[in-house]
Design an enzyme around this catalytic site. Structure first.
Site, PDB file in Angstrom:
ATOM      1  N   GLU A  83       0.885  -1.204   0.003  1.00  0.00           N
ATOM      2  CA  GLU A  83       0.060   0.017  -0.010  1.00  0.00           C
ATOM      3  C   GLU A  83       0.968   1.332   0.053  1.00  0.00           C
ATOM      4  OE1 GLU A  83      -3.336   0.285  -0.230  1.00  0.00           O
ATOM      5  OE2 GLU A  83      -3.569  -1.944  -0.238  1.00  0.00           O
ATOM      6  N   THR A 133      11.321   3.280   0.386  1.00  0.00           N
ATOM      7  CA  THR A 133      11.263   4.418   0.148  1.00  0.00           C
ATOM      8  C   THR A 133      12.151   5.544   0.985  1.00  0.00           C
ATOM      9  OG1 THR A 133       9.579   6.326   0.571  1.00  0.00           O
ATOM     10  CG2 THR A 133       9.335   4.365   1.685  1.00  0.00           C
ATOM     11  N   ASP A 134      12.303   6.588   0.719  1.00  0.00           N
ATOM     12  CA  ASP A 134      13.172   7.515   1.390  1.00  0.00           C
ATOM     13  C   ASP A 134      12.378   8.105   2.688  1.00  0.00           C
ATOM     14  OD1 ASP A 134      11.267   9.188  -0.117  1.00  0.00           O
ATOM     15  OD2 ASP A 134      12.898  10.644  -0.631  1.00  0.00           O
ATOM     16  N   GLU A 135      10.931   7.896   2.426  1.00  0.00           N
ATOM     17  CA  GLU A 135      10.104   8.491   3.602  1.00  0.00           C
ATOM     18  C   GLU A 135      10.582   7.687   5.016  1.00  0.00           C
ATOM     19  OE1 GLU A 135       6.117   9.014   2.371  1.00  0.00           O
ATOM     20  OE2 GLU A 135       6.509   9.182   0.469  1.00  0.00           O
ATOM     21  N   TYR A 159       1.932   5.191   6.303  1.00  0.00           N
ATOM     22  CA  TYR A 159       2.906   4.505   5.321  1.00  0.00           C
ATOM     23  C   TYR A 159       4.325   4.415   5.681  1.00  0.00           C
ATOM     24  CZ  TYR A 159       5.006   4.524   0.860  1.00  0.00           C
ATOM     25  OH  TYR A 159       6.083   4.210  -0.065  1.00  0.00           O
ATOM     26  N   LYS A 163       6.497   1.040   5.849  1.00  0.00           N
ATOM     27  CA  LYS A 163       7.467   0.538   5.105  1.00  0.00           C
ATOM     28  C   LYS A 163       8.954   0.323   5.934  1.00  0.00           C
ATOM     29  CE  LYS A 163       7.895   0.222   1.322  1.00  0.00           C
ATOM     30  NZ  LYS A 163       7.632  -1.022   0.119  1.00  0.00           N
TER      31      LYS A 163
HETATM   32  P1  NAD Z   1       1.190   1.160  -6.496  1.00  0.00           P
HETATM   33  O1  NAD Z   1       0.343   1.640  -5.020  1.00  0.00           O
HETATM   34  O2  NAD Z   1       1.262   1.870  -7.741  1.00  0.00           O
HETATM   35  O3  NAD Z   1       1.319  -0.467  -6.536  1.00  0.00           O
HETATM   36  C1  NAD Z   1       1.234  -1.392  -5.660  1.00  0.00           C
HETATM   37  C2  NAD Z   1       0.875  -2.679  -6.335  1.00  0.00           C
HETATM   38  O4  NAD Z   1       0.898  -3.547  -5.183  1.00  0.00           O
HETATM   39  C3  NAD Z   1      -0.416  -2.791  -6.800  1.00  0.00           C
HETATM   40  O5  NAD Z   1      -0.602  -3.246  -8.192  1.00  0.00           O
HETATM   41  C4  NAD Z   1      -1.300  -3.501  -6.041  1.00  0.00           C
HETATM   42  O6  NAD Z   1      -2.378  -4.224  -6.584  1.00  0.00           O
HETATM   43  C5  NAD Z   1      -0.252  -4.376  -5.357  1.00  0.00           C
HETATM   44  N1  NAD Z   1      -0.513  -5.130  -3.958  1.00  0.00           N
HETATM   45  C6  NAD Z   1      -0.916  -4.103  -2.830  1.00  0.00           C
HETATM   46  N2  NAD Z   1      -1.077  -5.074  -1.842  1.00  0.00           N
HETATM   47  C7  NAD Z   1      -0.929  -6.226  -2.152  1.00  0.00           C
HETATM   48  C8  NAD Z   1      -0.752  -7.547  -1.548  1.00  0.00           C
HETATM   49  N3  NAD Z   1      -1.075  -7.662  -0.353  1.00  0.00           N
HETATM   50  N4  NAD Z   1      -0.331  -8.513  -2.332  1.00  0.00           N
HETATM   51  C9  NAD Z   1       0.159  -8.630  -3.967  1.00  0.00           C
HETATM   52  N5  NAD Z   1      -0.014  -7.218  -4.293  1.00  0.00           N
HETATM   53  C10 NAD Z   1      -0.308  -6.108  -3.757  1.00  0.00           C
HETATM   54  O7  NAD Z   1       2.790   1.579  -5.632  1.00  0.00           O
HETATM   55  P2  NAD Z   1       4.145   1.997  -6.265  1.00  0.00           P
HETATM   56  O8  NAD Z   1       3.996   3.543  -6.724  1.00  0.00           O
HETATM   57  O9  NAD Z   1       4.218   1.320  -7.498  1.00  0.00           O
HETATM   58  O10 NAD Z   1       4.884   1.630  -5.279  1.00  0.00           O
HETATM   59  C11 NAD Z   1       5.813   0.142  -5.659  1.00  0.00           C
HETATM   60  C12 NAD Z   1       6.848  -0.013  -4.337  1.00  0.00           C
HETATM   61  O11 NAD Z   1       7.814   1.243  -4.396  1.00  0.00           O
HETATM   62  C13 NAD Z   1       6.188   0.085  -3.062  1.00  0.00           C
HETATM   63  O12 NAD Z   1       6.671  -0.651  -2.285  1.00  0.00           O
HETATM   64  C14 NAD Z   1       6.635   1.642  -2.792  1.00  0.00           C
HETATM   65  O13 NAD Z   1       6.697   1.649  -1.165  1.00  0.00           O
HETATM   66  C15 NAD Z   1       7.907   1.786  -3.074  1.00  0.00           C
HETATM   67  N6  NAD Z   1       8.191   3.270  -3.450  1.00  0.00           N
HETATM   68  C16 NAD Z   1       7.140   4.014  -4.272  1.00  0.00           C
HETATM   69  C17 NAD Z   1       7.872   5.361  -4.418  1.00  0.00           C
HETATM   70  C18 NAD Z   1       6.695   6.215  -5.345  1.00  0.00           C
HETATM   71  O14 NAD Z   1       6.955   7.479  -5.500  1.00  0.00           O
HETATM   72  N7  NAD Z   1       5.587   5.949  -5.778  1.00  0.00           N
HETATM   73  C19 NAD Z   1       8.657   5.564  -4.161  1.00  0.00           C
HETATM   74  C20 NAD Z   1       9.797   5.073  -3.470  1.00  0.00           C
HETATM   75  C21 NAD Z   1       9.470   3.584  -3.131  1.00  0.00           C
HETATM   76  P1  TYD Z   2       2.068  12.346  -3.253  1.00  0.00           P
HETATM   77  O1  TYD Z   2       2.088  12.099  -4.521  1.00  0.00           O
HETATM   78  O2  TYD Z   2       1.003  11.622  -2.213  1.00  0.00           O
HETATM   79  O3  TYD Z   2       3.562  11.473  -2.526  1.00  0.00           O
HETATM   80  P2  TYD Z   2       4.178  11.563  -0.880  1.00  0.00           P
HETATM   81  O4  TYD Z   2       3.038  12.138  -0.189  1.00  0.00           O
HETATM   82  O5  TYD Z   2       4.538  10.390  -0.769  1.00  0.00           O
HETATM   83  O6  TYD Z   2       5.548  12.597  -1.070  1.00  0.00           O
HETATM   84  O7  TYD Z   2       2.603  13.654  -2.629  1.00  0.00           O
HETATM   85  C1  TYD Z   2       3.771  14.710  -3.298  1.00  0.00           C
HETATM   86  C2  TYD Z   2       3.570  16.059  -2.449  1.00  0.00           C
HETATM   87  O8  TYD Z   2       2.398  16.746  -2.834  1.00  0.00           O
HETATM   88  C3  TYD Z   2       3.294  15.887  -0.958  1.00  0.00           C
HETATM   89  O9  TYD Z   2       4.166  16.850  -0.389  1.00  0.00           O
HETATM   90  C4  TYD Z   2       1.889  16.039  -0.771  1.00  0.00           C
HETATM   91  C5  TYD Z   2       1.674  17.172  -1.773  1.00  0.00           C
HETATM   92  N1  TYD Z   2       0.047  16.809  -2.526  1.00  0.00           N
HETATM   93  C6  TYD Z   2      -0.666  18.176  -2.451  1.00  0.00           C
HETATM   94  O10 TYD Z   2      -0.173  19.293  -2.114  1.00  0.00           O
HETATM   95  N2  TYD Z   2      -1.805  18.014  -3.257  1.00  0.00           N
HETATM   96  C7  TYD Z   2      -2.315  16.800  -3.433  1.00  0.00           C
HETATM   97  O11 TYD Z   2      -3.660  16.967  -3.837  1.00  0.00           O
HETATM   98  C8  TYD Z   2      -1.740  15.702  -3.392  1.00  0.00           C
HETATM   99  C9  TYD Z   2      -2.492  14.253  -3.553  1.00  0.00           C
HETATM  100  C10 TYD Z   2      -0.463  15.770  -2.833  1.00  0.00           C
END
Ligand code: NAD
Ligand code: TYD
Length: 353
Positions: A83, A133-135, A159, A163
């Site tokens: 998630e 993630t860096d978070e 979140y 992680k």
């Molecule tokens: P996303 O939410 O787009 O995709 C997550 C996928 O995982 C979805 O396809 C969902 O169906 C699947 N999933 C969720 N729960 C599951 C479960 N219990 N079993 C099997 N599949 C499940 O996320 P994303 O943005 O593609 O992120 C992918 C990974 O990268 C995550 O672990 C996230 O923490 C990490 N990440 C994301 C970002 C970002 O900016 N999006 C940055 C750094 C790290």
């Molecule tokens: P987001 O894409 O949700 O990524 P994360 O919270 O994981 O960094 O948000 C990126 C930044 O944008 C974050 O500082 C929250 C801000 N944000 C808004 O200002 N408005 C929005 O509607 C959303 C979704 C995010």
């Protein structure tokens, strides 16, 4: 040879699977639960491709995962499944604990049981790569140096706490059981197939639909943006050459304030698809209530990955954001399908009617 990817119908996992199969013939077993964030449309181009085996399953389902590992004998497992949306984790943290913590635990146990039984050579080369993630590092003040791999974990949202917990489990499975793990901690991604609950796709689509562009608080929060395909190339490199047990920070040296990101998108849309009333898209910017516990600044020091593994991103923010806006303009069918009922429900929970 085969790799097993989890979460490969999501944003980053989907891009990873597409890029992987574009670059090699090594098969991919793709395990995804298909939550609201999983989207098989992203993988449509792989229909009929025997190198891609999609299985709908939960990473926490030990029976199914155990069976898949025994059947396909992957040389590596890459765990994208999670998630991933901070705002959703604030509204309902339960799913985050279930998938990111309990799910990762169960996946590690399934993988450990499989790995233990491998012949010595395969056991030595097997890898479990955990995508994080860096978070997990918390938030930075304006003048703090960017996060390095030695920063302490100080997660602030449900979140990032979930992680962080998963990263700790992965680390422990290496130190206690010897499982050959790698962990990557990446900054904010953007690019094609990004679900429009996150800032960049939300702003592109709201702009085109004449809707408000919501800025949380003062819009001066900083994120360090990386084009998704650069994240995928970093993961491939870490898988190929990363040192077992190590973590690698991944980032693009692209710190931007949210308001600047939104204004950049507006001006690209002004060029590529101007509003019919002659106004600029920036007119739609609207300040809304800030996110509780909103981290002020993230920034990644990716020196280790560059120095030890020779990785560097291919895109600047300017080139990547242009490609992204162009992609959303050219892929309206994908967008239409993804903005389903579940998505609309989320928008009204988060932003009101
Ligand atoms: P996303 O939410 O787009 O995709 C997550 C996928 O995982 C979805 O396809 C969902 O169906 C699947 N999933 C969720 N729960 C599951 C479960 N219990 N079993 C099997 N599949 C499940 O996320 P994303 O943005 O593609 O992120 C992918 C990974 O990268 C995550 O672990 C996230 O923490 C990490 N990440 C994301 C970002 C970002 O900016 N999006 C940055 C750094 C790290
Ligand atoms: P987001 O894409 O949700 O990524 P994360 O919270 O994981 O960094 O948000 C990126 C930044 O944008 C974050 O500082 C929250 C801000 N944000 C808004 O200002 N408005 C929005 O509607 C959303 C979704 C995010």
């Amino acid at each position: 040879m085969t790799i097993l990817v989890t979460g490969g119908a999501g944003f980053i996992g989907g891009n990873f699977v597409l890029d992987w199969l574009a670059g090699t013939d090594e098969a991919v077993v793709n395990v995804d639960k298909l939550t609201y964030a999983g989207n098989l449309d992203t993988l449509q181009g792989l229909q009929g491709d025997t190198r891609h085996v999609f299985v709908r399953a939960d990473i926490g389902d030990r029976d199914v995962i155990g069976r898949l590992l025994a059947e396909h004998k992957p040389r590596a497992v890459i765990n994208f499944a999670a998630e991933s949306h901070v705002d959703r984790s604030i509204h309902g943290p339960g799913d985050f604990i279930q998938t990111n913590v309990v799910g990762t635990f169960n996946l590690l146990e399934s993988v450990r049981a499989y790995w233990n039984e491998l012949p010595a050579d395969d056991k030595a080369t097997f890898r479990f790569l955990h995508v994080s993630t860096d978070e997990v590092y918390g938030t930075l003040e304006a003048n703090d140096p960017p996060f390095s791999e030695t920063n302490t974990y100080e997660p602030n949202s449900p979140y990032s706490a979930s992680k962080a917990a998963s990263d700790h489990l992965v680390r422990a499975w290496h130190h206690t059981y010897g499982l050959p793990v790698l962990t990557t901690n990446c900054s904010n991604n953007y690019g094609p197939y990004h679900f429009p609950e996150k800032l960049i796709p939300l702003v592109i689509l709201n702009a085109l639909n004449g809707k408000p562009l919501p800025i949380y608080g003062d819009g001066q929060q900083i994120r360090d943006w990386l084009y998704v395909k650069d994240h995928c190339s970093a993961i491939r490199r870490v898988l190929e050459a990363g040192k077992v047990g190590e973590t690698y920070n991944v980032g693009g040296w692209n710190e931007k304030a949210n308001l600047d990101v939104v204004k950049t998108i507006c001006s690209l849309l002004d060029q590529l698809q101007p509003r019919t009333d002659g106004q600029g898209y920036a007119e739609q910017i609207t300040y809304v209530t800030d996110r509780p516990g909103h981290d002020r600044r993230y920034a990644i020091d990716a020196t280790k990955l560059a120095r030890e593994l020779g990785w560097k991103p291919a895109e600047t923010f300017e080139s990547g954001i242009r490609k992204t806006v162009e992609w959303y303009l050219a892929n309206q069918d994908w967008v239409k399908n993804v903005t389903s009922g579940a998505y609309r429900e989320w928008v009204s929970t988060q932003y009101g009617a």
